[in-house]
Motif scaffolding. Structure first.
Motif, short mmCIF file in Angstrom:
data_model
loop_
_atom_site.label_atom_id
_atom_site.label_comp_id
_atom_site.label_asym_id
_atom_site.label_seq_id
_atom_site.Cartn_x
_atom_site.Cartn_y
_atom_site.Cartn_z
N ASP A 29 -5.71 -11.28 -22.82
CA ASP A 29 -4.96 -12.50 -23.09
C ASP A 29 -3.58 -12.16 -23.64
O ASP A 29 -3.40 -11.20 -24.36
CB ASP A 29 -5.71 -13.37 -24.10
N GLY A 30 -2.62 -12.96 -23.29
CA GLY A 30 -1.28 -12.79 -23.82
C GLY A 30 -0.35 -12.04 -22.88
O GLY A 30 0.84 -11.92 -23.18
N ILE A 31 -0.86 -11.52 -21.77
CA ILE A 31 0.03 -10.85 -20.82
C ILE A 31 0.66 -11.92 -19.93
O ILE A 31 -0.06 -12.71 -19.31
CB ILE A 31 -0.74 -9.83 -19.96
N PRO A 32 1.99 -11.96 -19.86
CA PRO A 32 2.64 -12.95 -18.99
C PRO A 32 2.26 -12.73 -17.52
O PRO A 32 1.94 -11.61 -17.11
CB PRO A 32 4.13 -12.69 -19.21
N LYS A 33 2.31 -13.82 -16.74
CA LYS A 33 1.90 -13.74 -15.34
C LYS A 33 2.73 -12.75 -14.55
O LYS A 33 2.22 -12.05 -13.68
CB LYS A 33 1.98 -15.11 -14.69
N GLY A 34 4.02 -12.69 -14.83
CA GLY A 34 4.88 -11.77 -14.10
C GLY A 34 4.50 -10.32 -14.33
O GLY A 34 4.46 -9.51 -13.40
N VAL A 35 4.20 -9.98 -15.56
CA VAL A 35 3.78 -8.61 -15.90
C VAL A 35 2.42 -8.32 -15.28
O VAL A 35 2.19 -7.23 -14.74
CB VAL A 35 3.75 -8.41 -17.43
N ALA A 36 1.53 -9.29 -15.33
CA ALA A 36 0.20 -9.11 -14.75
C ALA A 36 0.28 -8.87 -13.24
O ALA A 36 -0.39 -7.98 -12.71
CB ALA A 36 -0.68 -10.33 -15.04
N MET A 37 1.12 -9.64 -12.56
CA MET A 37 1.27 -9.45 -11.11
C MET A 37 1.93 -8.12 -10.78
O MET A 37 1.59 -7.49 -9.78
CB MET A 37 2.06 -10.61 -10.50
N THR A 38 2.84 -7.67 -11.63
CA THR A 38 3.47 -6.37 -11.42
C THR A 38 2.44 -5.25 -11.58
O THR A 38 2.41 -4.31 -10.77
CB THR A 38 4.63 -6.16 -12.42
N ILE A 39 1.59 -5.36 -12.60
CA ILE A 39 0.54 -4.36 -12.81
C ILE A 39 -0.42 -4.36 -11.62
O ILE A 39 -0.77 -3.29 -11.09
CB ILE A 39 -0.23 -4.62 -14.13
N LEU A 40 -0.84 -5.53 -11.18
CA LEU A 40 -1.76 -5.61 -10.04
C LEU A 40 -1.14 -5.06 -8.77
O LEU A 40 -1.79 -4.34 -8.00
CB LEU A 40 -2.21 -7.05 -9.83
N GLY A 41 0.11 -5.39 -8.51
CA GLY A 41 0.79 -4.89 -7.31
C GLY A 41 0.95 -3.39 -7.32
O GLY A 41 0.70 -2.71 -6.31
N ALA A 42 1.34 -2.84 -8.47
CA ALA A 42 1.54 -1.40 -8.57
C ALA A 42 0.22 -0.65 -8.42
O ALA A 42 0.14 0.37 -7.71
CB ALA A 42 2.20 -1.05 -9.89
N THR A 43 -0.83 -1.14 -9.07
CA THR A 43 -2.12 -0.45 -8.97
C THR A 43 -2.71 -0.60 -7.56
O THR A 43 -3.36 0.32 -7.07
CB THR A 43 -3.11 -0.95 -10.03
N ALA A 44 -2.48 -1.74 -6.92
CA ALA A 44 -2.98 -1.92 -5.55
C ALA A 44 -2.27 -0.97 -4.58
O ALA A 44 -2.91 -0.37 -3.71
CB ALA A 44 -2.78 -3.37 -5.11
N LEU A 45 -0.97 -0.82 -4.74
CA LEU A 45 -0.21 0.09 -3.88
C LEU A 45 -0.66 1.54 -4.11
O LEU A 45 -0.88 2.29 -3.16
CB LEU A 45 1.28 -0.06 -4.14
N ALA A 46 -0.81 1.91 -5.37
CA ALA A 46 -1.27 3.27 -5.68
C ALA A 46 -2.68 3.51 -5.15
O ALA A 46 -2.99 4.58 -4.62
CB ALA A 46 -1.21 3.50 -7.19
N GLN A 47 -3.54 2.51 -5.27
CA GLN A 47 -4.91 2.63 -4.77
C GLN A 47 -4.91 2.81 -3.25
O GLN A 47 -5.67 3.63 -2.71
CB GLN A 47 -5.69 1.37 -5.15
N ALA A 48 -4.05 2.08 -2.55
CA ALA A 48 -3.96 2.22 -1.09
C ALA A 48 -3.50 3.62 -0.70
O ALA A 48 -4.03 4.22 0.25
CB ALA A 48 -3.02 1.16 -0.52
N VAL A 49 -2.53 4.15 -1.43
CA VAL A 49 -2.05 5.50 -1.13
C VAL A 49 -3.16 6.53 -1.37
O VAL A 49 -3.36 7.44 -0.56
CB VAL A 49 -0.80 5.82 -1.98
N VAL A 50 -3.88 6.39 -2.48
CA VAL A 50 -4.98 7.31 -2.77
C VAL A 50 -6.03 7.25 -1.66
O VAL A 50 -6.50 8.29 -1.17
CB VAL A 50 -5.62 7.00 -4.15
N GLN A 51 -6.38 6.06 -1.23
CA GLN A 51 -7.39 5.91 -0.19
C GLN A 51 -6.91 6.52 1.13
O GLN A 51 -7.67 7.23 1.81
CB GLN A 51 -7.74 4.43 0.02
#
Length: 93
Positions: A29-51
């Motif tokens: 709780d307390g993480i702004p939506k913009g920061v949350a979406m940035t974290i999700l996007g970055a981890t999704a991109l990194a996960q795709a590269v790892v896969q």
């Protein structure tokens, strides 16, 4: 015996777990939506590269042009699907 142990796969699996845990930080709780979406996007991109690199062996073929063309095509189709769904369901067009 050392050549039989899939060291790269184990490292990729542990990396995938770490990236998944990093993506779960958006539940705090307390993480702004913009920061949350940035974290999700970055981890999704990194996960795709790892896969792609560690489990789908994207760099281990001679015909790199067709391989990268297929990956780019898949990304374009995915983006069209995502933004088309947003356009129709969320943005009301």
């Amino acid at each position: 015996m050392k050549e039989l142990f899939p060291k790269e796969h184990v490292i990729g699996f542990i990396g995938s777990l770490i990236l998944t845990l990093a993506a779960l930080t958006v539940l705090i709780d307390g993480i702004p939506k913009g920061v949350a979406m940035t974290i999700l996007g970055a981890t999704a991109l990194a996960q795709a590269v790892v896969q792609l690199v560690l489990f789908m062996h994207i760099g281990e073929t001679e015909d790199k042009k067709s391989l990268y063309t297929s990956v780019i095509y898949a990304v374009v189709v995915g983006l069209i699907t995502i933004f088309g769904s947003l356009l129709a369901m969320v943005w009301g067009y």
